[in-house]
Design a protein around this motif. Structure first.
Motif, short mmCIF file in Angstrom:
data_model
loop_
_atom_site.label_atom_id
_atom_site.label_comp_id
_atom_site.label_asym_id
_atom_site.label_seq_id
_atom_site.Cartn_x
_atom_site.Cartn_y
_atom_site.Cartn_z
N ILE A 1 17.36 17.71 -2.52
CA ILE A 1 18.14 16.58 -2.02
C ILE A 1 18.20 15.46 -3.07
O ILE A 1 19.26 14.90 -3.33
CB ILE A 1 17.55 16.05 -0.70
N LEU A 2 17.06 15.16 -3.69
CA LEU A 2 17.04 14.09 -4.69
C LEU A 2 17.85 14.47 -5.93
O LEU A 2 18.58 13.64 -6.47
CB LEU A 2 15.60 13.75 -5.07
N SER B 1 21.54 14.37 -4.89
CA SER B 1 21.95 12.98 -4.63
C SER B 1 22.14 12.22 -5.92
O SER B 1 23.09 11.45 -6.07
CB SER B 1 20.89 12.28 -3.76
N ASN B 2 21.27 12.45 -6.89
CA ASN B 2 21.43 11.81 -8.19
C ASN B 2 22.71 12.29 -8.86
O ASN B 2 23.43 11.50 -9.48
CB ASN B 2 20.22 12.11 -9.08
N ILE C 1 25.46 13.30 -7.36
CA ILE C 1 26.59 12.67 -6.66
C ILE C 1 26.69 11.21 -7.08
O ILE C 1 27.75 10.73 -7.47
CB ILE C 1 26.44 12.79 -5.14
N LEU D 1 26.65 5.82 -3.79
CA LEU D 1 25.86 5.45 -2.62
C LEU D 1 26.67 5.46 -1.33
O LEU D 1 26.13 5.79 -0.27
CB LEU D 1 25.20 4.09 -2.82
N LEU E 1 26.73 9.06 -0.25
CA LEU E 1 25.40 9.45 0.21
C LEU E 1 25.07 8.83 1.56
O LEU E 1 24.50 9.49 2.43
CB LEU E 1 24.36 9.08 -0.84
N ARG E 2 25.44 7.56 1.74
CA ARG E 2 25.22 6.88 3.01
C ARG E 2 25.95 7.61 4.14
O ARG E 2 25.40 7.84 5.22
CB ARG E 2 25.68 5.42 2.90
N MET F 1 24.24 10.93 4.94
CA MET F 1 23.01 10.74 5.70
C MET F 1 23.29 10.43 7.16
O MET F 1 22.63 10.96 8.06
CB MET F 1 22.17 9.62 5.08
#
Length: 75
Positions: free
Chosen positions: A51-52, A55-56, A58, A61, A64-65, A68
């Motif tokens: 996931i990390l 996410s990095n 992508i 934010l 990603l928000r 989530m």
């Protein structure tokens, strides 16, 4: 406005598929193989690291928000 792509988007450059779902099946197989023979704790750690890393990659934010929020809905 939705920025998150919710349509099937799996592909491999240079690879041609006969069925639209095949790249998604290939991804699922890779994911299962990555978890094979791990303990529950190791599998949870692998998921967190994956996931990390993704996410990095992508980086956006707002995307990603949104991801989530959608992932948490219904849990």
């Amino acid at each position: 406005m939705t920025q998150l792509n919710l349509k099937p988007n799996f592909n491999e450059p240079g690879q041609r598929y006969f069925r639209a779902f095949s790249p998604g099946d290939d991804f699922y197989e890779l994911l299962i193989d990555t978890h094979r023979d791990l303990t529950d704790e190791q599998s949870a750690l692998l998921n967190a690291r994956l996931i990390l890393l993704l996410s990095n990659h992508i980086g956006d934010l707002s995307v990603l928000r949104e991801a989530m929020k959608l992932a948490r809905d219904g849990v």
